[in-house]
Design a protein around this motif. Structure first.
Motif, PDB file in Angstrom:
ATOM      1  N   ASN A  79       0.711  -1.125  -0.150  1.00 15.11           N
ATOM      2  CA  ASN A  79       0.101  -0.053  -0.019  1.00 15.11           C
ATOM      3  C   ASN A  79       0.791   1.290  -0.068  1.00 15.11           C
ATOM      4  OD1 ASN A  79      -2.691  -0.785  -0.215  1.00 15.11           O
ATOM      5  ND2 ASN A  79      -2.695  -1.137   2.085  1.00 15.11           N
ATOM      6  N   ALA A  80       1.213   1.841  -1.204  1.00 13.95           N
ATOM      7  CA  ALA A  80       2.225   2.708  -1.443  1.00 13.95           C
ATOM      8  C   ALA A  80       1.675   4.019  -0.740  1.00 13.95           C
ATOM      9  CB  ALA A  80       2.617   3.241  -2.619  1.00 13.95           C
ATOM     10  N   GLY A  81       2.328   4.582   0.318  1.00  6.64           N
ATOM     11  CA  GLY A  81       1.787   6.006   0.750  1.00  6.64           C
ATOM     12  C   GLY A  81       1.336   5.972   2.132  1.00  6.64           C
ATOM     13  N   SER A  82       1.341   4.480   2.755  1.00  2.00           N
ATOM     14  CA  SER A  82       0.434   4.521   3.872  1.00  2.00           C
ATOM     15  C   SER A  82       1.512   4.984   5.021  1.00  2.00           C
ATOM     16  CB  SER A  82       0.172   2.728   4.120  1.00  2.00           C
ATOM     17  OG  SER A  82      -0.621   2.443   2.865  1.00  2.00           O
ATOM     18  N   ALA A  83       2.764   4.542   5.025  1.00  2.00           N
ATOM     19  CA  ALA A  83       3.578   4.754   5.986  1.00  2.00           C
ATOM     20  C   ALA A  83       3.763   6.418   6.165  1.00  2.00           C
ATOM     21  CB  ALA A  83       5.053   4.273   5.764  1.00  2.00           C
ATOM     22  N   LEU A  84       3.805   7.193   4.734  1.00  3.48           N
ATOM     23  CA  LEU A  84       3.773   8.616   4.937  1.00  3.48           C
ATOM     24  C   LEU A  84       2.524   9.011   5.455  1.00  3.48           C
ATOM     25  CD1 LEU A  84       5.021  11.305   4.135  1.00  3.48           C
ATOM     26  CD2 LEU A  84       3.952  10.924   1.754  1.00  3.48           C
ATOM     27  N   ASN A  85       1.554   8.251   4.988  1.00  5.74           N
ATOM     28  CA  ASN A  85       0.263   8.900   5.746  1.00  5.74           C
ATOM     29  C   ASN A  85       0.056   8.899   7.162  1.00  5.74           C
ATOM     30  OD1 ASN A  85      -0.999   9.975   3.473  1.00  5.74           O
ATOM     31  ND2 ASN A  85      -2.050   8.095   3.008  1.00  5.74           N
ATOM     32  N   LEU A  86       0.729   7.811   7.828  1.00  6.45           N
ATOM     33  CA  LEU A  86       0.512   7.635   9.107  1.00  6.45           C
ATOM     34  C   LEU A  86       1.474   8.528  10.061  1.00  6.45           C
ATOM     35  CD1 LEU A  86      -0.759   4.804  10.420  1.00  6.45           C
ATOM     36  CD2 LEU A  86       1.575   4.045  10.751  1.00  6.45           C
ATOM     37  N   LEU A  87       2.813   8.848   9.250  1.00  6.29           N
ATOM     38  CA  LEU A  87       3.384   9.897   9.711  1.00  6.29           C
ATOM     39  C   LEU A  87       2.707  11.300   9.859  1.00  6.29           C
ATOM     40  CD1 LEU A  87       7.233   9.411   8.206  1.00  6.29           C
ATOM     41  CD2 LEU A  87       6.231   8.764  10.640  1.00  6.29           C
ATOM     42  N   LYS A  88       2.106  11.394   8.860  1.00  7.60           N
ATOM     43  CA  LYS A  88       1.581  12.748   8.748  1.00  7.60           C
ATOM     44  C   LYS A  88       0.364  13.144   9.626  1.00  7.60           C
ATOM     45  CE  LYS A  88       2.081  14.266   3.574  1.00  7.60           C
ATOM     46  NZ  LYS A  88       1.241  14.119   2.549  1.00  7.60           N
ATOM     47  N   GLU A  89      -0.259  11.760   9.980  1.00  6.58           N
ATOM     48  CA  GLU A  89      -1.400  11.777  10.653  1.00  6.58           C
ATOM     49  C   GLU A  89      -1.314  11.930  12.250  1.00  6.58           C
ATOM     50  OE1 GLU A  89      -4.696   9.273  10.064  1.00  6.58           O
ATOM     51  OE2 GLU A  89      -4.415   9.725   7.804  1.00  6.58           O
ATOM     52  N   TYR A  90      -0.279  11.071  12.644  1.00  7.48           N
ATOM     53  CA  TYR A  90       0.088  11.011  14.056  1.00  7.48           C
ATOM     54  C   TYR A  90       1.356  11.578  14.480  1.00  7.48           C
ATOM     55  CZ  TYR A  90      -3.761   7.752  13.399  1.00  7.48           C
ATOM     56  OH  TYR A  90      -5.209   7.642  13.220  1.00  7.48           O
ATOM     57  N   ILE A  91       2.607  11.314  13.557  1.00  2.00           N
ATOM     58  CA  ILE A  91       3.717  11.860  14.296  1.00  2.00           C
ATOM     59  C   ILE A  91       3.785  13.429  14.021  1.00  2.00           C
ATOM     60  CG2 ILE A  91       6.044  11.692  13.798  1.00  2.00           C
ATOM     61  CD1 ILE A  91       5.237   9.222  15.019  1.00  2.00           C
ATOM     62  N   LYS A  92       3.450  13.838  12.925  1.00  2.00           N
ATOM     63  CA  LYS A  92       3.541  15.422  12.548  1.00  2.00           C
ATOM     64  C   LYS A  92       2.788  16.286  13.533  1.00  2.00           C
ATOM     65  CE  LYS A  92       3.246  18.942   8.951  1.00  2.00           C
ATOM     66  NZ  LYS A  92       2.073  19.537   9.573  1.00  2.00           N
ATOM     67  N   PRO A  93       1.465  16.037  14.036  1.00  2.00           N
ATOM     68  CA  PRO A  93       1.080  16.679  15.097  1.00  2.00           C
ATOM     69  C   PRO A  93       1.992  16.921  16.445  1.00  2.00           C
ATOM     70  CG  PRO A  93      -0.617  15.232  14.141  1.00  2.00           C
ATOM     71  CD  PRO A  93       0.872  14.734  13.412  1.00  2.00           C
TER      72      PRO A  93
END
Ligand code: ASP
Length: 415
Positions: free
Chosen positions: A40-54
């Protein structure tokens, strides 16, 4: 238990390393996507954006929250402790001269290396490049806007130049009022001590803050740095490195009598912070800490650094020079000597007007391009990777502030 004994600077470096690794393995279609998220390309990036970036944003918000009281109170306290208006002027003038000279040198370095390497710029297709320039800035407007119309708005909006002007007026007034102002001076000094403690608490979270700030940036921008842009970014970074290694080393060794190796080692935690946050203002608390440890005089550091975080932007100047030459090349324009001089003058002014927050330098690049008659739309060519430029230029910006603070400290102490 053992972990507690690790110095903060080591933890900050570990934070950077972990953040970079986390970012690299999370790039779209990278290791995490192909293993844990099974294709699932992009899943790890989304996870970072949703949970780590905040979490990184929380850290950055806290730094922004503490920076206005720190700038206001530390400048006033700095002025009170100098207790002589003439002394403040002498420090102020030295500081501004240092800032202007180093920015000028930065621009010369930036222009020279960009011109040397410009043959390597693959001419990018400029059709479709569009950039909506923000309201045009001019120097007189920047100066006029420094003066606040009320005392609350600058503090609420974190308008740093205005906060500095308020601090200067109040600081001078306390000295002039003498005895009568003593209770107010005590209050300011006590509030300053309190906010320094608040700042220390926040700084202790920097390692975690840095992991959370840097990993999404690396994951998102990593794949973009290819081709012609890689060369422009590389050239800007060479400029950043040369300016720091040559100009700042000479300054700290020659004037402040600080060994450059010791200087860079001491300032490294603040550099990592600047790289991760891309904000000079956000890095100010840590920079004050590091510069004091390097021997900067407390009263001078608390006056010179807040000013520098707002007006001294050598890295931004280098970036503007490199990008102007790059954009000109892409549009098939060969900059004449007088255009290059215009770049140097306007970029100096632009760097003064640049706020110490992420992405501010791009807005001011528009002003430089307009001054030499290049299409502002050219900014679109470098906009996508601005964050990568920004991380490096912020490192240079804050290192320059610290080097100046050490030099002014040394000159004033000698006097
Ligand atoms: N981010 C830079 C700083 O805070 C300003 C810029 O965008 O050039 O120093």
């Amino acid at each position: 238990m053992k972990n507690k004994k690790l110095p903060l600077s080591v933890k900050i470096f570990a934070g950077l390393l972990i953040g970079v690794i986390l970012g690299l393995i999370s790039v779209e279609g990278g290791i995490l996507d192909s293993t844990i998220f099974t294709g699932n390309a992009g899943s790890a990036l989304n996870l970072l954006k949703e949970y780590i970036k905040p979490i990184g944003d929380i850290f950055l918000n806290l730094l922004k929250f503490v920076v206005v009281p720190i700038v206001l109170l530390s400048i006033i306290t700095g002025i009170i402790s100098l207790s002589d208006i003439k002394k403040v002027w002498s420090i102020g003038i030295k500081t501004i001269l240092f800032y202007l000279c180093t920015t000028f040198v930065a621009l010369v370095i930036g222009t020279i290396i960009a011109t040397i390497f410009k043959k390597g710029f693959v001419i990018l297709d400029t059709t479709g490049a569009e950039y909506q320039a923000k309201e045009a800035q001019n120097f007189i407007k920047v100066i006029a806007d420094m003066f606040p119309t009320n005392i609350v708005a600058p503090l609420l909006n974190a308008s740093m130049l205005q906060v500095i002007v308020i601090a200067l007026f109040v600081g001078f007034a306390i000295i002039i009022a003498g005895e009568k102002a003593q209770p107010f001076a005590n209050l300011v000094e006590s509030a300053n001590a309190v906010f320094i403690e608040v700042m220390d608490m926040i700084i202790h979270f920097s390692p975690i803050g840095i992991i959370c700030l840097i990993s999404p940036v690396i994951a998102e921008n990593g794949p973009k740095i290819i081709g012609s842009l890689a060369l422009v970014i590389g050239i800007a970074y060479v400029g950043y490195a040369l300016h720091m290694l040559i100009t700042y080393s000479i300054m700290v060794a020659g004037i402040a009598k600080v060994d450059p190796v010791k200087f860079f080692r001491g300032i490294a935690p603040a550099m990592v912070m600047a790289f991760s946050s891309a904000s000079s203002v956000g890095t100010l608390p840590l920079n004050i800490d590091c510069t004091k440890k390097l021997g900067g005089r407390k009263d001078i550091v608390s006056f010179v650094l807040p000013l520098g975080a707002t007006i001294n932007m050598d890295g931004t100047a280098i970036y503007q020079a490199v990008c102007t030459v790059f954009i000109a090349t892409c549009y098939g324009v060969n900059l004449s000597m007088s255009q290059i001089l215009t770049v140097i003058v306007t970029a100096t002014i632009a760097s003064i007007g640049t706020a110490g927050v992420p992405g501010a330098g791009v807005v001011m690049l528009a002003m430089v391009l307009q001054a030499v008659g290049l299409p502002v739309d050219g900014i679109a060519l470098v906009l996508g990777v601005d964050r990568i430029f920004d991380m490096g230029r912020t490192v240079v910006n804050i290192t320059g502030d610290s080097a100046c603070a050490l030099c002014v400290s040394a000159l004033e102490t000698k006097k």
